[in-house]
Design a protein around this motif. Sequence first.
Motif, short mmCIF file in Angstrom:
data_model
loop_
_atom_site.label_atom_id
_atom_site.label_comp_id
_atom_site.label_asym_id
_atom_site.label_seq_id
_atom_site.Cartn_x
_atom_site.Cartn_y
_atom_site.Cartn_z
N LEU A 67 2.77 2.51 -4.91
CA LEU A 67 2.89 1.12 -4.47
C LEU A 67 2.81 1.03 -2.95
O LEU A 67 2.11 0.17 -2.40
CB LEU A 67 4.21 0.51 -4.96
CG LEU A 67 4.43 -0.96 -4.61
CD1 LEU A 67 3.39 -1.86 -5.30
CD2 LEU A 67 5.84 -1.41 -4.99
N THR A 68 3.50 1.91 -2.27
CA THR A 68 3.45 1.94 -0.80
C THR A 68 2.02 2.13 -0.32
O THR A 68 1.56 1.44 0.60
CB THR A 68 4.34 3.07 -0.27
OG1 THR A 68 5.69 2.86 -0.69
CG2 THR A 68 4.29 3.13 1.25
N LEU A 69 1.30 3.05 -0.96
CA LEU A 69 -0.06 3.34 -0.54
C LEU A 69 -1.07 2.32 -1.05
O LEU A 69 -2.26 2.42 -0.76
CB LEU A 69 -0.45 4.74 -1.01
CG LEU A 69 0.39 5.87 -0.39
CD1 LEU A 69 0.00 7.22 -0.98
CD2 LEU A 69 0.25 5.88 1.13
N SER A 70 -0.59 1.31 -1.77
CA SER A 70 -1.43 0.16 -2.10
C SER A 70 -1.47 -0.84 -0.96
O SER A 70 -2.33 -1.73 -0.94
CB SER A 70 -0.90 -0.54 -3.37
OG SER A 70 -0.97 0.31 -4.48
N THR A 125 2.78 8.08 9.95
CA THR A 125 3.18 7.85 11.34
C THR A 125 4.20 6.73 11.50
O THR A 125 5.10 6.82 12.36
CB THR A 125 1.94 7.52 12.20
OG1 THR A 125 1.29 6.34 11.67
CG2 THR A 125 0.96 8.68 12.21
N MET A 126 4.10 5.67 10.70
CA MET A 126 4.95 4.49 10.89
C MET A 126 6.18 4.48 9.99
O MET A 126 7.24 3.96 10.39
CB MET A 126 4.13 3.22 10.61
CG MET A 126 2.97 3.00 11.57
SD MET A 126 1.82 1.71 10.95
CE MET A 126 2.96 0.42 10.42
N LEU A 127 6.07 5.03 8.78
CA LEU A 127 7.13 4.86 7.80
C LEU A 127 7.87 6.15 7.48
O LEU A 127 9.11 6.18 7.44
CB LEU A 127 6.55 4.27 6.51
CG LEU A 127 5.77 2.96 6.66
CD1 LEU A 127 5.20 2.52 5.32
CD2 LEU A 127 6.65 1.88 7.26
N ALA A 128 7.15 7.23 7.24
CA ALA A 128 7.77 8.48 6.81
C ALA A 128 8.84 9.01 7.77
O ALA A 128 9.83 9.59 7.32
CB ALA A 128 6.70 9.55 6.57
N ARG A 149 -8.50 -1.13 0.38
CA ARG A 149 -8.45 -2.25 1.33
C ARG A 149 -7.01 -2.61 1.67
O ARG A 149 -6.77 -3.45 2.54
CB ARG A 149 -9.14 -3.47 0.72
CG ARG A 149 -10.60 -3.25 0.35
CD ARG A 149 -11.18 -4.46 -0.39
NE ARG A 149 -11.05 -5.67 0.40
CZ ARG A 149 -10.45 -6.79 -0.03
NH1 ARG A 149 -9.90 -6.82 -1.24
NH2 ARG A 149 -10.37 -7.85 0.74
N CYS A 150 -6.03 -1.99 0.98
CA CYS A 150 -4.61 -2.30 1.17
C CYS A 150 -4.31 -3.76 0.82
O CYS A 150 -3.40 -4.37 1.39
CB CYS A 150 -4.17 -2.00 2.60
SG CYS A 150 -4.32 -0.25 3.04
N VAL A 151 -5.09 -4.30 -0.12
CA VAL A 151 -4.92 -5.69 -0.56
C VAL A 151 -5.02 -5.71 -2.09
O VAL A 151 -6.04 -5.28 -2.63
CB VAL A 151 -5.99 -6.61 0.05
CG1 VAL A 151 -5.85 -8.03 -0.50
CG2 VAL A 151 -5.89 -6.62 1.56
N PRO A 168 -2.65 6.14 4.08
CA PRO A 168 -1.82 7.34 4.18
C PRO A 168 -1.41 7.70 5.60
O PRO A 168 -0.27 8.08 5.85
CB PRO A 168 -2.71 8.43 3.57
CG PRO A 168 -3.58 7.69 2.60
CD PRO A 168 -3.85 6.36 3.24
N GLU A 169 -2.33 7.54 6.57
CA GLU A 169 -1.98 7.88 7.95
C GLU A 169 -0.95 6.91 8.52
O GLU A 169 -0.11 7.29 9.35
CB GLU A 169 -3.24 7.92 8.83
CG GLU A 169 -4.03 6.63 8.90
CD GLU A 169 -5.11 6.53 7.82
OE1 GLU A 169 -6.07 5.76 8.04
OE2 GLU A 169 -4.98 7.23 6.78
N GLU A 170 -0.98 5.65 8.07
CA GLU A 170 0.02 4.68 8.51
C GLU A 170 1.39 5.04 7.94
O GLU A 170 2.41 4.93 8.63
CB GLU A 170 -0.38 3.27 8.07
CG GLU A 170 -1.61 2.73 8.78
CD GLU A 170 -2.03 1.37 8.24
OE1 GLU A 170 -2.47 0.52 9.05
OE2 GLU A 170 -1.93 1.16 7.01
#
Length: 312
Positions: free
Chosen positions: A44-47, A56-59, A277-279, A51-53
């Motif tokens: 769900l997160t990767l929807s 760097t931003m969340l993990a 598309r992350c949408v 992955p790079e976001e």
Amino acid sequence: MKVASVINYKGGVGKTTLTANIGAEIARQGRRVLLLDVDPQASLTLSFYRPEEWRTMLAPQRTIRHWYEIRRPANRRVSLVPFVTVPEPANFYIRAGGGELGLVASDLMLGDVEEALAIEIGKAESYRSREKYLRVIRRLGEALETVRDEAYDLVLIDCPPNFGIITRSAIAASDGVIVPARPEVLSTFAVDHLKLRLDAFRRQLHAAAETGATGQGAVDGLSPHLLGVVFTMVRYARAGQLIPTFQNFVDQTRGRVATFDAMLRESQTYYASAPQRCVPAVLSERLGPDIERELRLLVTEFVRKIGAVPHG
């Protein structure tokens, strides 16, 4: 604020697709929706994030694992609000209608959290261990109370394909449970087993309360009901009817457990490509008419089953 968990023991049944699209459509209609990803696969997160976001931003410090690992003084709730992110690609399409979609990201190390929670509860069948069990099971629901001030109208929890402590905590925090399932033998078998586990879980909660000092009030509200099975990845014959093998599984399941009337057809074109598309597909400007109709019907039926989702 309504809360629903999405779960099935069987993977590959469209669980994440269902969660993302229901949440995005209700947000598009002007509501504030929070998605909570407690599946270590992080689909769900990767929807919503590349992955790079995520790396760097969340993990580093902004996932559900980090919330779980915060030290908790007795009787103190730890807010989820600092861990809520707002995925911009999806919200670009949502904000025009006045809604917003938030997300608490998952973590690949949630398995370690599950083990830590099991140790915290302990195995002894004693008064003290049952008190701990209720405290741990209630923790996620109490945390969701901390986001009420953010005026969220709906929370959807994407659960892992198991019945571990995190899954049970999500279910206990919910008003209802949705079970996506393909109309096939392994998927529908998992539905039957899940229903038995849900019934046993309710009994377990009440038994723990009856023998503990917290009493029956400790499980008030911890009795989510099964909203129904949603059949996914269905296929139709040329006449517009389900192919016979699928129809047989649908009929058999409907004779045993509550189901949704709305179903989602298999579509690699729209669903499989959406995470790139992350949408979610439901926000696509080029959504096929059959897919669009099915998603809108599903959301309408979901709102009716869980109760009206109010505007915050």
